[in-house]
Design a protein around this motif. Structure first.
Motif, PDB file in Angstrom:
ATOM      1  N   MET A  25       0.836  -1.208   0.000  1.00 21.23           N
ATOM      2  CA  MET A  25       0.000   0.000   0.000  1.00 21.23           C
ATOM      3  C   MET A  25       0.869   1.255   0.000  1.00 21.23           C
ATOM      4  O   MET A  25       0.627   2.192  -0.771  1.00 21.23           O
ATOM      5  CB  MET A  25      -0.929  -0.010   1.233  1.00 21.23           C
ATOM      6  N   ALA A  38      -6.658   3.619   0.873  1.00 25.04           N
ATOM      7  CA  ALA A  38      -5.965   3.498   2.163  1.00 25.04           C
ATOM      8  C   ALA A  38      -6.511   4.467   3.206  1.00 25.04           C
ATOM      9  O   ALA A  38      -5.764   5.188   3.876  1.00 25.04           O
ATOM     10  CB  ALA A  38      -4.452   3.691   1.974  1.00 25.04           C
ATOM     11  N   ALA A  39      -7.811   4.459   3.364  1.00 24.86           N
ATOM     12  CA  ALA A  39      -8.479   5.422   4.245  1.00 24.86           C
ATOM     13  C   ALA A  39      -8.043   5.338   5.701  1.00 24.86           C
ATOM     14  O   ALA A  39      -8.030   6.347   6.401  1.00 24.86           O
ATOM     15  CB  ALA A  39     -10.000   5.239   4.146  1.00 24.86           C
ATOM     16  N   CYS A  40      -7.691   4.160   6.162  1.00 25.77           N
ATOM     17  CA  CYS A  40      -7.330   4.036   7.587  1.00 25.77           C
ATOM     18  C   CYS A  40      -5.825   4.211   7.818  1.00 25.77           C
ATOM     19  O   CYS A  40      -5.360   4.117   8.953  1.00 25.77           O
ATOM     20  CB  CYS A  40      -7.804   2.704   8.160  1.00 25.77           C
ATOM     21  N   GLY A  41      -5.097   4.442   6.749  1.00 25.01           N
ATOM     22  CA  GLY A  41      -3.664   4.685   6.895  1.00 25.01           C
ATOM     23  C   GLY A  41      -2.832   3.447   7.143  1.00 25.01           C
ATOM     24  O   GLY A  41      -1.673   3.532   7.531  1.00 25.01           O
ATOM     25  N   GLY A  42      -3.439   2.295   6.965  1.00 23.61           N
ATOM     26  CA  GLY A  42      -2.668   1.059   7.078  1.00 23.61           C
ATOM     27  C   GLY A  42      -2.896   0.286   8.359  1.00 23.61           C
ATOM     28  O   GLY A  42      -2.119  -0.603   8.687  1.00 23.61           O
ATOM     29  N   CYS A  44      -5.355  -1.760   8.974  1.00 25.85           N
ATOM     30  CA  CYS A  44      -6.144  -2.975   8.731  1.00 25.85           C
ATOM     31  C   CYS A  44      -7.585  -2.838   9.198  1.00 25.85           C
ATOM     32  O   CYS A  44      -8.169  -3.772   9.715  1.00 25.85           O
ATOM     33  CB  CYS A  44      -5.475  -4.181   9.403  1.00 25.85           C
ATOM     34  N   SER A  45      -8.157  -1.663   9.000  1.00 23.80           N
ATOM     35  CA  SER A  45      -9.520  -1.490   9.490  1.00 23.80           C
ATOM     36  C   SER A  45     -10.487  -0.909   8.460  1.00 23.80           C
ATOM     37  O   SER A  45     -11.641  -0.656   8.795  1.00 23.80           O
ATOM     38  CB  SER A  45      -9.519  -0.611  10.745  1.00 23.80           C
ATOM     39  N   CYS A  46     -10.044  -0.726   7.198  1.00 22.03           N
ATOM     40  CA  CYS A  46     -10.971  -0.090   6.249  1.00 22.03           C
ATOM     41  C   CYS A  46     -11.233  -0.904   4.977  1.00 22.03           C
ATOM     42  O   CYS A  46     -12.273  -0.743   4.366  1.00 22.03           O
ATOM     43  CB  CYS A  46     -10.455   1.299   5.860  1.00 22.03           C
ATOM     44  N   SER A  47     -10.310  -1.673   4.546  1.00 23.67           N
ATOM     45  CA  SER A  47     -10.367  -2.494   3.321  1.00 23.67           C
ATOM     46  C   SER A  47     -10.280  -1.687   2.031  1.00 23.67           C
ATOM     47  O   SER A  47     -10.505  -2.232   0.955  1.00 23.67           O
ATOM     48  CB  SER A  47     -11.595  -3.410   3.292  1.00 23.67           C
ATOM     49  N   CYS A  49      -7.727  -0.634   0.584  1.00 24.18           N
ATOM     50  CA  CYS A  49      -6.423  -0.875  -0.077  1.00 24.18           C
ATOM     51  C   CYS A  49      -6.428  -2.266  -0.688  1.00 24.18           C
ATOM     52  O   CYS A  49      -5.388  -2.854  -0.919  1.00 24.18           O
ATOM     53  CB  CYS A  49      -5.286  -0.723   0.920  1.00 24.18           C
ATOM     54  N   LEU A  84      -5.156  -7.252   1.657  1.00 25.83           N
ATOM     55  CA  LEU A  84      -5.134  -5.820   1.942  1.00 25.83           C
ATOM     56  C   LEU A  84      -3.686  -5.390   1.749  1.00 25.83           C
ATOM     57  O   LEU A  84      -2.784  -5.905   2.424  1.00 25.83           O
ATOM     58  CB  LEU A  84      -5.622  -5.555   3.365  1.00 25.83           C
ATOM     59  N   CYS A  86      -2.000  -3.016   2.626  1.00 23.63           N
ATOM     60  CA  CYS A  86      -1.275  -2.455   3.775  1.00 23.63           C
ATOM     61  C   CYS A  86      -0.707  -3.546   4.676  1.00 23.63           C
ATOM     62  O   CYS A  86       0.081  -3.270   5.576  1.00 23.63           O
ATOM     63  CB  CYS A  86      -2.159  -1.524   4.597  1.00 23.63           C
TER      64      CYS A  86
HETATM   65 FE1  FES Z   1      -7.071   0.461   5.588  1.00 28.92          FE
HETATM   66 FE2  FES Z   1      -5.344  -1.191   4.442  1.00 28.92          FE
HETATM   67  S1  FES Z   1      -5.294   0.953   4.475  1.00 28.92           S
HETATM   68  S2  FES Z   1      -7.108  -1.677   5.589  1.00 28.92           S
END
Ligand code: FES
Length: 106
Positions: A25, A38-42, A44-47, A49, A84, A86
């Motif tokens: 990511m 990459a809304a959550c910045g990596g 692992c909480s948004c999907s 990416c 994902l 990230c």
């Molecule tokens: Fe959000 Fe990968 S950036 S799950």
């Protein structure tokens, strides 16, 4: 530096060099690859990416862990080789990796 190919849903692709130690990511963002939000910045909480790993490479990237699987449930049309981005750390072993950016991010 490993070369990574990101394929867009329309078939266009870009191959870029990504440093070992960063994530798939982060490599996409650094090179302004379209479709990786990459809304959550990596964390692992948004999907957003979500990528589909080329089948030939999936054994090398490995299976998602339980936390990643849980988040992948929110991805749009996940496949057997979904990851994902990230959660995939680039290593020298991944030189030549091909991934397809998801058609649509959640
Ligand atoms: Fe959000 Fe990968 S950036 S799950």
């Amino acid at each position: 530096m490993p070369k990574i190919t990101y394929v867009q849903p329309n078939g266009e692709s870009r191959t870029v060099e990504v440093s070992s130690g960063v994530t798939l990511m982060e490599g996409a963002l650094e090179h302004r690859i379209a479709g990786i939000d990459a809304a959550c910045g990596g964390s692992c909480s948004c999907s957003t990416c979500h990528v589909h790993v080329d089948a030939e490479w999936f054994a090398k990237t490995g299976e998602p862990d339980e936390a990643e699987k849980d988040t992948l449930e929110f991805a749009i049309e996940p496949s057997a080789t979904s990851r994902l981005s990230c959660q995939v750390e680039i290593t020298d072993d991944l030189d030549g990796l091909v991934v397809r950016v998801a058609d649509e991010q959640a």
